[in-house]
Motif scaffolding. Sequence first.
Motif, PDB file in Angstrom:
ATOM      1  N   GLN A 193       0.846  -1.185   0.000  1.00  0.00           N
ATOM      2  CA  GLN A 193       0.000   0.000   0.000  1.00  0.00           C
ATOM      3  C   GLN A 193       0.885   1.239   0.000  1.00  0.00           C
ATOM      4  OE1 GLN A 193      -2.505   0.399   3.478  1.00  0.00           O
ATOM      5  NE2 GLN A 193      -3.896   1.811   2.469  1.00  0.00           N
ATOM      6  N   GLU A 194       0.681   2.088  -0.981  1.00  0.00           N
ATOM      7  CA  GLU A 194       1.408   3.350  -1.036  1.00  0.00           C
ATOM      8  C   GLU A 194       0.588   4.419  -0.332  1.00  0.00           C
ATOM      9  OE1 GLU A 194       2.829   4.215  -4.929  1.00  0.00           O
ATOM     10  OE2 GLU A 194       3.547   2.171  -5.261  1.00  0.00           O
ATOM     11  N   GLY A 217      -1.809   7.109   0.797  1.00  0.00           N
ATOM     12  CA  GLY A 217      -3.004   7.677   0.187  1.00  0.00           C
ATOM     13  C   GLY A 217      -3.709   6.773  -0.795  1.00  0.00           C
ATOM     14  N   GLU A 218      -3.259   5.529  -0.924  1.00  0.00           N
ATOM     15  CA  GLU A 218      -3.856   4.599  -1.872  1.00  0.00           C
ATOM     16  C   GLU A 218      -4.360   3.359  -1.141  1.00  0.00           C
ATOM     17  OE1 GLU A 218      -3.181   7.130  -4.986  1.00  0.00           O
ATOM     18  OE2 GLU A 218      -4.227   5.200  -5.105  1.00  0.00           O
ATOM     19  N   GLY A 219      -5.127   2.519  -1.847  1.00  0.00           N
ATOM     20  CA  GLY A 219      -5.562   1.262  -1.276  1.00  0.00           C
ATOM     21  C   GLY A 219      -4.498   0.180  -1.450  1.00  0.00           C
ATOM     22  N   VAL A 228      -2.622  -3.039  -2.745  1.00  0.00           N
ATOM     23  CA  VAL A 228      -2.594  -3.731  -4.034  1.00  0.00           C
ATOM     24  C   VAL A 228      -2.036  -5.123  -3.816  1.00  0.00           C
ATOM     25  CG1 VAL A 228      -1.589  -3.743  -6.344  1.00  0.00           C
ATOM     26  CG2 VAL A 228      -2.326  -1.582  -5.322  1.00  0.00           C
ATOM     27  N   THR A 260     -14.112   0.828  -7.310  1.00  0.00           N
ATOM     28  CA  THR A 260     -14.108   2.286  -7.370  1.00  0.00           C
ATOM     29  C   THR A 260     -14.841   2.880  -6.183  1.00  0.00           C
ATOM     30  OG1 THR A 260     -14.116   2.187  -9.792  1.00  0.00           O
ATOM     31  CG2 THR A 260     -14.707   4.281  -8.782  1.00  0.00           C
ATOM     32  N   ARG A 271     -12.249  10.465  -3.100  1.00  0.00           N
ATOM     33  CA  ARG A 271     -10.926  10.241  -2.516  1.00  0.00           C
ATOM     34  C   ARG A 271     -10.774  10.980  -1.195  1.00  0.00           C
ATOM     35  NH1 ARG A 271      -6.791   8.329  -5.596  1.00  0.00           N
ATOM     36  NH2 ARG A 271      -5.890   8.045  -3.539  1.00  0.00           N
ATOM     37  N   ALA A 278      -9.234   2.626  -3.961  1.00  0.00           N
ATOM     38  CA  ALA A 278      -8.140   3.554  -3.645  1.00  0.00           C
ATOM     39  C   ALA A 278      -8.307   4.214  -2.283  1.00  0.00           C
ATOM     40  CB  ALA A 278      -8.031   4.606  -4.731  1.00  0.00           C
TER      41      ALA A 278
END
Lengths: 113, 114
Positions: free
Chosen positions: A37-38, A40-42, A44, B5, B9, B107
């Motif tokens: 996970q990076e 600010g992202e979900g 992966v 999705t 954000r 995300a």
Amino acid sequence: TQLLEQSPQFLSIQEGENLTVYCNSSSVFSSLQWYRQEPGEGPVLLVTVVTGGEVKKLKRLTFQFGDARKDSSLHITAAQPGDTGLYLCAGGYSGAGSYQLTFGKGTKLSVIP
Amino acid sequence: DVKVTQSSRYLVKRTGEKVFLECVQDMDHENMFWYRQDPGLGLRLIYFSYDVKMKEKGDIPEGYSVSREKKERFSLILESASTNQTSMYLCASSFRRGGSTIQYFGAGTRLSVL
């Protein structure tokens, strides 16, 4: 509640070094996933391992599932700044109605150029 | 590629507001999940759904509700937002393959409640 312990919690290394991250439990899992996970992202999905003793390679990343299916490791060779992120392991169960995964709290890796 | 999705954000809401977080997946997965992620606490499961109109409480359902009227859509509702619900919210969908449960994540929505 089944627990997955990840270690270390934080890891800061120089570019080019090798590292290993561990994921341990007292429970047996039917499968184990690793995610990255990076910020600010979900998360992966990187890999899924299902067989005790299984080893999978993804470029410079090597994943191993313990023989007893209670633990796993992630080894990174020659780490690069792009490897920076939070690494999560997650254990799954077999059987009807087994929808959930048990997540570790993660290892936060920083690779310094 | 699997796509999950999340509608927003970033969200900023006031205490007491009703908040809707929407999640859509395009892979016809049966199972969908809502987590929140906080530093030092990892991912915590709020609710999950294994079929349309079906829902199950996770580890921390208090203050939240969910809705799944269509297979592809799973909504998380904060009935009356509070500051302790400021967090990163992650939606996931999953399927089973060869005895493994594979989850795919959106995300994320970073929610701030002021």
